[in-house]
Design a protein around this motif. Structure first.
Motif, PDB file in Angstrom:
ATOM      1  N   LYS A  73      36.321  46.299  39.235  1.00  0.00           N
ATOM      2  CA  LYS A  73      37.011  45.032  38.946  1.00  0.00           C
ATOM      3  C   LYS A  73      36.651  44.444  37.586  1.00  0.00           C
ATOM      4  O   LYS A  73      37.473  43.768  36.986  1.00  0.00           O
ATOM      5  N   ASP A 118      34.224  38.830  43.197  1.00  0.00           N
ATOM      6  CA  ASP A 118      35.062  39.838  43.844  1.00  0.00           C
ATOM      7  C   ASP A 118      35.850  39.142  44.962  1.00  0.00           C
ATOM      8  O   ASP A 118      35.310  38.848  46.035  1.00  0.00           O
ATOM      9  N   MET A 119      37.130  38.879  44.704  1.00  0.00           N
ATOM     10  CA  MET A 119      37.937  38.106  45.655  1.00  0.00           C
ATOM     11  C   MET A 119      38.395  38.942  46.845  1.00  0.00           C
ATOM     12  O   MET A 119      38.849  38.391  47.850  1.00  0.00           O
ATOM     13  N   GLY A 120      38.272  40.260  46.735  1.00  0.00           N
ATOM     14  CA  GLY A 120      38.556  41.119  47.887  1.00  0.00           C
ATOM     15  C   GLY A 120      37.409  41.037  48.884  1.00  0.00           C
ATOM     16  O   GLY A 120      37.608  40.819  50.089  1.00  0.00           O
ATOM     17  N   TRP A 137      37.280  37.695  50.551  1.00  0.00           N
ATOM     18  CA  TRP A 137      38.271  37.590  51.635  1.00  0.00           C
ATOM     19  C   TRP A 137      37.787  38.284  52.897  1.00  0.00           C
ATOM     20  O   TRP A 137      37.861  37.761  54.002  1.00  0.00           O
ATOM     21  N   HIS A 169      46.724  43.730  46.617  1.00  0.00           N
ATOM     22  CA  HIS A 169      46.656  44.260  45.254  1.00  0.00           C
ATOM     23  C   HIS A 169      47.780  45.272  45.045  1.00  0.00           C
ATOM     24  O   HIS A 169      47.937  46.190  45.866  1.00  0.00           O
ATOM     25  N   GLU A 185      44.353  46.569  48.283  1.00  0.00           N
ATOM     26  CA  GLU A 185      43.313  45.696  48.855  1.00  0.00           C
ATOM     27  C   GLU A 185      43.863  44.282  49.096  1.00  0.00           C
ATOM     28  O   GLU A 185      44.626  43.754  48.287  1.00  0.00           O
ATOM     29  N   MET A 228      43.160  40.306  49.190  1.00  0.00           N
ATOM     30  CA  MET A 228      42.202  39.455  48.453  1.00  0.00           C
ATOM     31  C   MET A 228      42.712  38.031  48.385  1.00  0.00           C
ATOM     32  O   MET A 228      43.910  37.775  48.509  1.00  0.00           O
ATOM     33  N   CYS A 256      33.488  31.750  48.323  1.00  0.00           N
ATOM     34  CA  CYS A 256      33.764  32.798  47.315  1.00  0.00           C
ATOM     35  C   CYS A 256      32.662  32.901  46.278  1.00  0.00           C
ATOM     36  O   CYS A 256      32.390  33.978  45.766  1.00  0.00           O
ATOM     37  N   SER A 311      42.186  40.396  41.200  1.00  0.00           N
ATOM     38  CA  SER A 311      41.221  40.504  42.302  1.00  0.00           C
ATOM     39  C   SER A 311      39.895  39.815  41.987  1.00  0.00           C
ATOM     40  O   SER A 311      38.907  40.062  42.683  1.00  0.00           O
ATOM     41  N   THR A 312      39.887  38.986  40.951  1.00  0.00           N
ATOM     42  CA  THR A 312      38.639  38.310  40.566  1.00  0.00           C
ATOM     43  C   THR A 312      38.915  36.868  40.148  1.00  0.00           C
ATOM     44  O   THR A 312      40.046  36.506  39.813  1.00  0.00           O
TER      45      THR A 312
END
Ligand code: SIN
Length: 282
Positions: free
Chosen positions: A38, A128-130, A133, A193, A198, A200, A230, A253-254
């Motif tokens: 990422k 890392d937003m995945g 989540w 994504h 992914e 997220m 987060c 994703s970030t």
């Protein structure tokens, strides 16, 4: 090339390559690593604005961004600059955000190149937003699934953004009243994504103003709880800059945060953004 992860989930340093002389096979390997980690950091690079544009173009079309004055002669390059005598003021990116999430199609990627950095301080953090989540407690997941979040560039979103009077004066020239930034845009709060599949989170405290169709107080409470979750250290990586580093991140994703703790020192980075597509609902 040698990949050295910064954390188990997000961020890796890439050693042993010169970004200006990559063949297609090497670039494909960089691209795969970028999707996996990422955010990638490439130390010991030597770029100017033209070279940064060429690098960004390898990932996709460069964007011209709303409301920030670009570098003279380079409409796609922003000079992220705070001079040593610009003390007691906000910095560009000094709150958690995904770049320009209020655009109908926010950037897929952003790239920063460090020109001049403080001896200490001025770090940047990414989330890392995945992973955030996947680890989100079930009640908050239930509150977000299927929800639409409203984003706007004006007035820099949420309550915990810096005070208007302390924002972006000095060397970064922000034009207010830009219709592209001032309108509201709706994106799914949980996205898929487009390349990795992914799921997220896609909300951030700078540009997300509310959850559509949710009572204002309830929606704000949910968003604040999501942001507190987060930004837990285990979902983040932190980069300490030296001159000549390229950071390349996946903006889908970030989130990231520029730490404004270096009053009295000069910090200059160049940045470009690579076009993305409208976020997809998970
Ligand atoms: C940004 O948000 O792009 C600025 C990041 C930084 O200055 O570290």
């Amino acid at each position: 090339m040698k990949l050295v992860p910064l954390t188990p989930s997000i961020g890796a340093t890439v050693e042993g390559i010169d970004l200006m002389s990559l063949d297609q096979q090497a670039f494909d390997a960089v691209r795969d690593a970028w999707l996996r980690y990422k955010v990638l950091f490439f130390p010991e690079q030597s770029l100017d604005a033209d070279a940064l544009c060429r690098l960004g173009s390898c990932l996709g079309a460069l964007m011209q961004l709303p409301y920030i004055r670009p570098m003279e002669g380079h409409p796609e390059v922003i000079r992220v600059l705070k001079e040593a005598d610009e003390v007691g003021m906000g910095v560009f990116g000094g709150e958690w955000h995904s770049d320009f999430s209020f655009l109908p199609a926010p950037p897929a990627a952003s790239i920063l190149y460090s020109v001049d950095v403080p001896p200490v301080g001025g770090d940047t953090l990414w989330v890392d937003m995945g992973l955030a989540w996947r680890k989100l407690p079930q009640p908050l997941r239930d509150a977000l699934v299927g929800r639409i979040a409203v984003h706007t560039g004006k007035p820099y979103g949420a309550a915990n953004a810096p005070e208007e009077s302390t924002r972006f004066r000095g060397s970064i020239d922000i034009a207010r009243g830009n219709p592209e930034a001032d309108r509201e845009t709706r994106h799914p709060a949980v996205c898929r994504h487009p390349e990795t599949g992914e799921e997220m989170l896609f909300v951030n405290p700078t540009y997300t103003t509310r959850l559509d169709g949710v009572d204002a107080a309830r929606g704000e409470a949910v968003l604040q709880a999501v942001y507190a979750h987060c930004t837990r250290p285990e979902f983040t990586c932190r980069w300490r800059w030296q001159p000549g580093v390229v950071a390349m991140w996946d903006n889908r994703s970030t989130m990231h945060y520029a730490v404004n703790d270096y009053d009295g020192h000069r910090r200059e980075l160049l940045r470009v953004a690579v076009a993305g597509e409208a976020p997809l609902a998970a």
